[in-house]
Write a protein that holds these residues in place. Structure first.
Motif, short mmCIF file in Angstrom:
data_model
loop_
_atom_site.label_atom_id
_atom_site.label_comp_id
_atom_site.label_asym_id
_atom_site.label_seq_id
_atom_site.Cartn_x
_atom_site.Cartn_y
_atom_site.Cartn_z
N GLU A 527 0.80 -1.23 0.00
CA GLU A 527 0.00 0.00 0.00
C GLU A 527 0.84 1.28 0.00
OE1 GLU A 527 -3.22 0.03 -0.41
OE2 GLU A 527 -3.44 -2.16 -0.26
N ILE A 528 2.00 1.26 0.69
CA ILE A 528 2.74 2.53 0.75
C ILE A 528 4.12 2.46 0.12
CG2 ILE A 528 1.56 3.66 2.70
CD1 ILE A 528 3.85 2.73 4.47
N GLY A 529 4.46 1.31 -0.43
CA GLY A 529 5.69 1.24 -1.22
C GLY A 529 6.98 1.27 -0.42
N ILE A 530 6.90 1.13 0.88
CA ILE A 530 8.12 0.94 1.67
C ILE A 530 8.42 -0.56 1.63
CG2 ILE A 530 9.09 1.02 4.02
CD1 ILE A 530 7.35 3.48 4.54
N PRO A 531 9.65 -0.98 1.36
CA PRO A 531 9.91 -2.42 1.27
C PRO A 531 9.56 -3.14 2.57
CG PRO A 531 11.86 -1.14 0.64
CD PRO A 531 10.85 -0.17 1.15
N PRO A 532 9.08 -4.36 2.49
CA PRO A 532 8.71 -5.10 3.70
C PRO A 532 9.87 -5.18 4.70
CG PRO A 532 8.13 -6.37 1.74
CD PRO A 532 8.81 -5.13 1.26
N ALA A 533 11.08 -5.21 4.17
CA ALA A 533 12.25 -5.28 5.05
C ALA A 533 12.32 -4.07 5.97
CB ALA A 533 13.52 -5.35 4.20
N ASP A 534 11.77 -2.94 5.53
CA ASP A 534 11.84 -1.72 6.33
C ASP A 534 10.60 -1.53 7.20
OD1 ASP A 534 14.28 -1.14 5.30
OD2 ASP A 534 13.56 0.30 3.80
N ILE A 535 9.76 -2.55 7.27
CA ILE A 535 8.54 -2.42 8.07
C ILE A 535 8.56 -3.46 9.19
CG2 ILE A 535 6.02 -2.51 8.06
CD1 ILE A 535 6.21 -1.82 5.03
N GLU A 536 8.62 -2.97 10.41
CA GLU A 536 8.66 -3.85 11.57
C GLU A 536 7.22 -4.10 12.04
OE1 GLU A 536 11.51 -4.93 12.64
OE2 GLU A 536 11.36 -5.39 14.78
N VAL A 537 6.91 -5.35 12.29
CA VAL A 537 5.56 -5.68 12.77
C VAL A 537 5.63 -5.97 14.27
CG1 VAL A 537 3.67 -7.35 12.59
CG2 VAL A 537 4.89 -6.63 10.53
N LEU A 538 4.86 -5.24 15.04
CA LEU A 538 4.81 -5.47 16.49
C LEU A 538 3.45 -6.04 16.87
CD1 LEU A 538 6.49 -2.36 18.18
CD2 LEU A 538 7.48 -4.59 17.63
N HIS A 539 3.46 -7.06 17.69
CA HIS A 539 2.20 -7.64 18.16
C HIS A 539 2.45 -8.34 19.50
CE1 HIS A 539 3.19 -11.53 15.69
NE2 HIS A 539 4.14 -11.17 16.48
N GLY A 540 1.36 -8.77 20.12
CA GLY A 540 1.52 -9.60 21.31
C GLY A 540 1.94 -8.86 22.57
N LEU A 566 -5.89 -0.61 5.35
CA LEU A 566 -6.59 0.69 5.44
C LEU A 566 -5.78 1.73 6.19
CD1 LEU A 566 -10.28 -0.47 6.00
CD2 LEU A 566 -9.21 0.39 3.90
N VAL A 567 -5.04 1.29 7.21
CA VAL A 567 -4.23 2.27 7.95
C VAL A 567 -3.11 2.77 7.03
CG1 VAL A 567 -2.46 0.83 9.10
CG2 VAL A 567 -3.43 2.81 10.28
N ALA A 568 -2.60 1.88 6.19
CA ALA A 568 -1.55 2.29 5.25
C ALA A 568 -2.11 3.28 4.23
CB ALA A 568 -0.96 1.07 4.56
N ARG A 569 -3.34 3.06 3.80
CA ARG A 569 -3.96 3.99 2.84
C ARG A 569 -4.17 5.36 3.49
NH1 ARG A 569 -8.23 -0.16 -0.11
NH2 ARG A 569 -6.56 -1.58 -0.78
N LYS A 570 -4.49 5.32 4.79
CA LYS A 570 -4.70 6.58 5.50
C LYS A 570 -3.38 7.36 5.55
CE LYS A 570 -7.16 7.86 9.72
NZ LYS A 570 -7.79 7.35 10.94
N VAL A 571 -2.29 6.66 5.80
CA VAL A 571 -0.97 7.30 5.81
C VAL A 571 -0.65 7.82 4.41
CG1 VAL A 571 1.51 6.83 6.00
CG2 VAL A 571 -0.05 6.09 7.82
N ARG A 572 -0.99 7.03 3.41
CA ARG A 572 -0.69 7.44 2.02
C ARG A 572 -1.48 8.69 1.65
NH1 ARG A 572 -2.06 2.86 -1.94
NH2 ARG A 572 -4.09 3.91 -2.03
N ASP A 573 -2.72 8.77 2.14
CA ASP A 573 -3.52 9.98 1.86
C ASP A 573 -2.86 11.23 2.43
OD1 ASP A 573 -5.36 8.49 0.51
OD2 ASP A 573 -6.81 8.37 2.18
N LYS A 574 -2.32 11.07 3.62
CA LYS A 574 -1.64 12.22 4.22
C LYS A 574 -0.35 12.51 3.45
CE LYS A 574 0.31 14.06 8.48
NZ LYS A 574 0.54 13.89 9.91
N ALA A 575 0.34 11.46 3.07
CA ALA A 575 1.60 11.63 2.31
C ALA A 575 1.33 12.37 1.00
CB ALA A 575 2.23 10.26 2.03
N ARG A 576 0.18 12.12 0.42
CA ARG A 576 -0.16 12.77 -0.84
C ARG A 576 -0.27 14.30 -0.65
NH1 ARG A 576 -3.17 11.44 -5.64
NH2 ARG A 576 -3.36 9.29 -4.95
#
Ligand code: MCN
Ligand code: CUM
Length: 795
Positions: A527-540, A566-576
């Motif tokens: 959705e936002i074009g940042i490589p998956p390697a640069d996206i840390e997933v936190l859970h638990g 959807l949260v990524a799209r929301k960030v993308r809307d702001k980035a736009r």
């Protein structure tokens, strides 16, 4: 972790995509492969004590007395706690996820073998376990109720005398569909076939058993609980209610989880005992059950005794399906399912077929067995429903002398009928069944297999071909009609893009091996074009993630996955908007192309998402009304469930001398809509199919007539290994979900749901020369042998 990132481009299915979906290797694997995973039992805190639980040796007994004095005097022991002591604090009973109560420690009676009776807290695990042997409990043994079919007999012993006014072992009744309309189609049908079927009690048996470390800090007034849970936020709310602690003073952390399969959805007495022990001793306390404790006391699955009836025309048009179910819930109703669905989503028992009427009646009973009910990749009882419909459709094919594939093809819901409302009121979002079925038949070489079978039959060899076609309902669920103990089944998601363009996404769901750290990074990347390697997933970790109901019922992708997109799209809307300021053009003149905005018609003038992130946090001006930073949070409430489907074909050979079944081939074609990571999907399918072989051929939690659990170790409870399973042949079709933002449906339980009927259908098909129409799971050599000799043993 950087090494795996070189493989980001190892895409097979999505070659055109530089980031996002595809066969990306798992980001969590470097940690697991190097033995650096961190599980609950790895948590070591200074001064930590250890807790062990004394369990009932009998299935049903009144507790006459408990003498703990010798245990208290045992070296290293800090505390010995009984149900009576918990009762003084009003903690002896806790609510279950199904509006029942369950004993934390037994006070009046024990109601199943393995029930929690007392606990010891000691300096180490060994001292705690040794002291258990010194607790002297006097039991007045009562007759147990083991067979659900006898639970409602007038002379059956009463199990739940703790419930006010209870005079029998009835748990609940439930019905769905239209009884009269179903009666009418049955009355005018040319053919009616009925079959009794038992889906035996099985166990999830995850590699890691259940456990917790509780650390109550009296000064801060804060409880930290590391625990094996699939739903940290939901558990936190329940602890807040039970313990009367404010929610913000409870932090539930589920670190790496060594498999859940539904076993880690309920709250077990052991977790509560660990919390109580930490509060009482003022020290951190660890409780970790062993394999036998896990098998005898934690959430089982299935235990449905079903009668299936199917009505059809002579030429094979299915008119109606009717079923009567007796559900064995054990001693407490500990089922985890949305409260309005006491039988889970069993309502999809009409399967993938366009029929005129359907009706189900269910009676649930208490027995002197461990509580539970929904676990083991069940999709909330869809496993039982799919088994029922796919077995009776095969029985009908047999009765009509019709090919089982042809019968299914003739009755499928057609693509133009979606969204399709079933006769029990579920709305299937999308589906295109025939191509899926045809692909499986083509991969199997179906016609050739039938020819081979005919030749072998002529030679006296036993070969069977079994088909199952399933539709699942996963992704619970719309808040308007789904909640667990009043908590709506939505999921939050938060995304923060840091100044250098690296991102952190926080989820409310919790992986137990499904690879969320990888696939959720891929969803956001797409959705936002940042490589998956640069996206840390936190859970638990409830202190660091937004509220949501957790991982089960294959809901992570349908609900939380949608939230992530959807949260990524929301960030993308702001980035736009920020990009429009940077490029000095209006927002409408910007075009998005995976990772950058450029001026329409002038691709040379562009800013990347990383440039935008820096500007969002930087010193320069931002467009009017735009706050600094680049982050967003949402809560996603799905408008419907998602309905994945699949076509499975199994080929078995049976040794006529030993009745041993060998699964020679298994073809699985799954449709889970848009596929995020095909490698992970295949892994999920392989695991589920292996589960299916276990249930169909090997696994059962059995009891003797006194209520002794006969599946208390992995010597007795057989689970399949790679030696018992074939090389899986997988294929896929893609029918996106219309309401899901990226069109994805869940897949985590599909193969466990779909494979048992395919295997059983194959075995029964192989046994046709003996006139066998049905035999119950698990189809062990002795059961197959009996079936061949015409004597079905009681299950
Ligand atoms: N996925 C995908 N594309 C899709 C659908 C799913 O790439 N269209 C990916 C997902 O991103 C996720 C995985 O497949 O990484 C499973 O996704 P999903 O179907 O949403 O299921 P959940 O993540 O909610 O997992 C729960 C499900 C359940 S309920 C049981 S039970 C089960 C199962 O997952 N328990 C498991 N699979 C398991 N796998 C492991 N290793 N361990 C368990 O305990
Ligand atoms: Cu029903 S087993 Mo899974 O839903 O965790």
């Amino acid at each position: 972790m950087t090494t795996v990132h070189e493989r980001v481009d190892t895409f097979h299915d999505n070659d055109q995509k530089p980031v996002g979906y595809g066969r990306m290797l798992r980001k969590e694997d470097p940690r697991f492969l190097r033995g650096r995973g961190r599980y609950v039992d790895d948590v070591q805190l200074p001064g930590m004590l250890h807790l062990a639980i004394l369990r009932s040796p009998v299935a049903h007994a009144r507790i006459v007395s408990i003498d703990t004095s010798a245990a208290e005097a045992s070296p290293g022991v800090r505390a010995v706690v009984t149900g009576a002591m918990l009762a003084e604090q009003n903690l002896a009973w806790m609510p279950t996820l199904s509006n029942d109560v369950q004993a934390v420690l037994a006070t009046d009676k024990v109601r199943f073998q393995g029930q929690e009776v007392a606990f010891v807290v000691a300096d180490d695990r060994y001292a705690a376990r040794d002291a258990l042997e010194l607790i002297d409990v006097e039991y007045d043994v009562l007759d147990p109720v083991i067979d659900a079919r006898r639970a409602l007999a007038p002379d059956a012993p009463l199990i739940r005398d703790d419930l006010d006014g209870k005079t029998n072992n009835h748990c609940f009744d439930w019905e769905t569909g239209d009884e009269a309309a179903t009666e009418a189609v049955f009355a005018r049908a040319d053919v009616v076939v009925s079959q009794d079927l038992v889906y035996p009690r099985v166990h999830p048996a995850p590699m890691e058993t259940c456990g917790a470390v509780a650390d109550y800090d009296a000064v801060e007034g804060k409880l930290r609980l590391w625990s094996t849970t699939q739903a940290p936020h939901a558990h936190r709310t329940l602890y807040a209610i039970v313990a009367g602690l404010p929610e913000h003073k409870i932090q539930v952390i589920s670190p790496d989880i060594g498999g859940g399969f539904g076993n880690k959805v309920p709250i077990y007495p052991g977790y509560v005992c660990a919390i109580v022990a930490s509060i009482v001793t003022g020290k951190p306390v660890k409780w970790m059950e062993d394999r036998s404790e896990n098998l005898i006391s934690t959430g089982f699955a299935r235990d449905y005794i079903m009668r299936g009836e199917i009505a059809a025309t002579r030429d094979g048009r299915i008119l109606g399906i009717r079923t009567n179910v007796l559900a064995d819930h054990g001693a407490f109703n500990g089922t985890a399912a949305p409260v309005k669905y006491p039988a889970g989503f069993f309502g999809v028992f009409t399967g993938s077929y366009d029929i005129e009427a359907a009706y189900c009646r269910m009676t649930a009973v208490y027995t002197n067995k461990a509580p539970g009910g929904v676990a083991y990749a069940c999709s909330f009882r869809i496993t039982e429903a799919v088994y029922l419909v796919e077995r009776i459709v095969d029985c009908l094919a047999d009765e009509l002398g019709m090919d089982p594939a042809e019968l299914r093809l003739k009755n499928f819901i057609q693509p133009e009928q979606f969204p399709y409302t079933t006769k029990t009121g579920w709305v299937y979002d999308s589906g295109n069944y025939e191509p899926t079925m045809r692909l499986a038949m083509e991969m199997a070489g179906y016609d050739e297999l039938r020819r081979e079978q005919a030749e072998k039959r002529a030679r006296g060899e036993l070969m069977g071909i079994g088909i199952a076609f399933f539709t699942e309902a996963v992704g619970a669920g719309p808040r308007k009609n789904m909640d667990i103990l009043g908590l709506g089944m939505a999921d939050g998601c938060e995304l923060r893009v840091h100044p250098t363009g690296k991102a952190v996404v926080r989820l409310s769901v919790q992986s137990q091996g499904q690879g969320h750290e990888t696939t959720f990074a891929q969803i956001v990347a797409e959705e936002i074009g940042i490589p998956p390697a640069d996206i840390e997933v936190l859970h638990g970790d409830t202190d660091n993630t937004p509220f949501g109901l957790g991982t089960y019922g294959s809901r992570s992708t349908p609900v939380s996955g949608a939230a992530a997109a959807l949260v990524a799209r929301k960030v993308r809307d702001k980035a736009r908007i920020i990009a429009s300021g940077m490029l000095e053009v209006s927002v409408a003149d910007l075009e998005w192309e995976k990772g950058a905005f450029h001026v329409a018609g002038d691709p040379g003038r562009s800013v990347t998402i990383q440039d935008i992130a820096l500007r969002a946090h930087g010193a320069g001006d931002l467009p009017e009304g735009i706050e600094g930073g680049l982050e967003a949070q949402i809560c996603y409430n799905p408008s419907n469930l998602t309905y994945p489907h699949g076509a499975y074909i199994c080929v078995v050979d049976i040794d006529p001398g030993t009745a041993q079944v060998t699964v020679r081939r298994f073809i699985a074609v799954d449709d889970c809509g848009t596929r995020i990571n095909p490698m992970i999907i295949e892994g999920q399918v392989h695991g589920g199919l292996t589960d299916g072989v276990g249930m169909a051929l090997m696994e059962m939690i059995a009891f003797d007539e006194d209520g002794n659990c006969l599946g208390a170790s992995l010597m007795d409870y057989l689970i399949p290994t790679s030696l018992e399973v074939p090389d899986w042949e997988t294929g896929f079709t893609v029918t996106p979900s219309p309401h899901h933002p990226i069109g994805a449906k869940g897949v985590g339980e599909s193969a466990t749901v779909g494979s048992p009927p395919a295997i059983v259908n194959a075995v029964i098909d192989a046994l046709k020369p003996f006139g066998v129409r049905h035999a119950d799971m698990p189809l062990t050599p002795s059961r197959v042998w009996d079936a061949m000799r015409g004597q079905a043993r009681p299950p």
